[in-house]
Design a protein around this motif. Structure first.
Motif, short mmCIF file in Angstrom:
data_model
loop_
_atom_site.label_atom_id
_atom_site.label_comp_id
_atom_site.label_asym_id
_atom_site.label_seq_id
_atom_site.Cartn_x
_atom_site.Cartn_y
_atom_site.Cartn_z
N ASP A 15 45.92 118.34 36.78
CA ASP A 15 44.55 118.77 36.49
C ASP A 15 43.67 118.65 37.73
O ASP A 15 42.84 119.54 38.01
CB ASP A 15 43.96 117.93 35.36
N ALA A 16 43.83 117.56 38.47
CA ALA A 16 43.04 117.37 39.69
C ALA A 16 43.35 118.45 40.71
O ALA A 16 42.44 118.92 41.43
CB ALA A 16 43.31 115.98 40.28
N PRO A 52 41.52 108.81 45.41
CA PRO A 52 41.17 108.08 44.18
C PRO A 52 42.13 108.35 43.03
O PRO A 52 42.27 107.51 42.13
CB PRO A 52 39.76 108.57 43.86
N GLU A 53 42.82 109.49 43.06
CA GLU A 53 43.74 109.83 41.98
C GLU A 53 45.11 109.17 42.13
O GLU A 53 45.93 109.20 41.21
CB GLU A 53 43.95 111.35 41.91
N GLN A 56 41.55 121.62 39.69
CA GLN A 56 40.11 121.52 39.98
C GLN A 56 39.85 121.63 41.48
O GLN A 56 38.89 122.28 41.90
CB GLN A 56 39.58 120.20 39.44
N ASP A 107 49.87 110.17 34.09
CA ASP A 107 49.35 110.20 35.45
C ASP A 107 49.71 111.51 36.16
O ASP A 107 48.90 112.05 36.93
CB ASP A 107 49.88 109.01 36.24
N ILE A 135 46.37 118.35 46.50
CA ILE A 135 44.97 117.99 46.24
C ILE A 135 44.23 117.77 47.55
O ILE A 135 43.12 118.30 47.77
CB ILE A 135 44.90 116.72 45.37
N LEU A 144 49.69 115.10 45.39
CA LEU A 144 48.62 114.51 46.20
C LEU A 144 48.42 115.29 47.50
O LEU A 144 47.28 115.46 47.97
CB LEU A 144 48.94 113.05 46.50
N ALA A 201 47.41 114.15 34.94
CA ALA A 201 46.08 113.99 35.54
C ALA A 201 46.05 114.56 36.95
O ALA A 201 45.07 115.19 37.37
CB ALA A 201 45.69 112.51 35.54
N LEU A 202 47.13 114.36 37.71
CA LEU A 202 47.20 114.91 39.06
C LEU A 202 47.28 116.44 39.03
O LEU A 202 46.68 117.12 39.89
CB LEU A 202 48.39 114.34 39.81
N PRO A 251 47.95 106.75 41.82
CA PRO A 251 48.20 105.58 40.97
C PRO A 251 48.42 104.31 41.79
O PRO A 251 49.06 104.35 42.84
CB PRO A 251 49.45 105.97 40.18
#
Length: 254
Positions: free
Chosen positions: A222-223, A184-185, A226, A216, A165, A162, A219-220, A187
């Motif tokens: 990947d975020a 928003p990512e 990006q 989860d 990101i 986090l 997903a983080l 959890p």
């Protein structure tokens, strides 16, 4: 006792720091206290910068790049690790988010005008390459969680991903997981995990199962990929010359 920073004797901490063999530019609190999820039995991690005298840099016998001292205060283990300024600024100019978190920590035990300069120069050290630091750190902690099944490496995994990101999106180094919960990512169960870790530094997993956690974390990751691809941060630092000037001035003034 709870390892709340308010319960530590800052005067005693400063006295011990003042007794170090070399002058310190700063000492701040890192680790779980900085990250927002200390436990009742957490150690206190102090990190900082010392300055070697010129004769211990240019002579045949050189001084230590790194010093480490551990002691107990009010039943808490306190660990002070400092790097010589030259080593520290080199790390700042690389993709090392860890030292940037230290210099920018709001939990300041001692400071100097040179510390304030380092803080001001920190934005010029931020690059898209810092995503690699947080990606790698996150993977290491996730692997460690897989072996230990403890809350500490799990929370470190979420925290560093986090932080990465947020850094890629905003250009701000934010190490406090409590502040990162707004992403928003993040959890929804993280506050539950943080509350559980507050009871024990090496407590076992509570809450979601490992399958949900793995999904989860992926997903983080990947975020972060990006956010790195879309980031406005530069590819290389711009503070090289200013860091060199600060190093020379600090070295020659002592």
């Amino acid at each position: 006792m709870t390892r709340d920073m308010r319960e530590l004797d800052h005067g005693e901490l400063r006295a011990i720091i003042a007794d170090q063999p070399y002058p310190l530019l700063f000492a701040t609190v890192s680790g779980a206290h900085l990250y927002g999820f200390p436990s009742r039995d957490s150690d206190v991690d102090l990190r900082g910068v010392h300055v070697l005298p010129v004769e211990e840099v240019v002579g045949l016998t050189t001084g230590p790049d790194t010093l480490d001292r551990t002691w107990f205060q009010n039943e808490a283990e306190v660990d002070l690790v400092t790097h010589d300024l030259a080593k520290f600024v080199r790390l700042m100019l690389r993709r090392n988010g860890y030292v940037l978190e230290q210099v920018l920590s709001p939990l300041v035990v001692t400071s100097t005008p040179e510390h304030e300069e380092l803080v001001a120069l920190a934005p010029g050290c931020l690059t898209t390459w810092h995503a690699h630091h947080y990606r790698g750190f996150g993977k290491t902690q996730w692997d460690f969680f897989g072996k230990k099944q403890e809350l500490k490496p799990l929370l470190y995994t979420f925290r560093v991903l986090l932080t990465g990101i947020h850094l890629m999106r905003t250009g701000e180094v934010q190490a406090d997981l409590r502040e990162l919960l707004a992403l928003p990512e993040a959890p929804a169960y993280l506050p539950e995990l943080m509350a559980a870790k507050a009871e024990a530094e090496h407590g076992p997993l509570v809450g979601p199962d490992t399958e949900r956690l793995a999904k989860d974390v992926a997903a983080l990751q990947d975020a972060l990929d990006q956010a790195e691809a879309a980031s406005n941060l530069p590819d290389r630092p711009s503070a090289d010359a200013a860091m060199n000037d600060l190093l020379v001035r600090a070295r020659l003034s002592r």
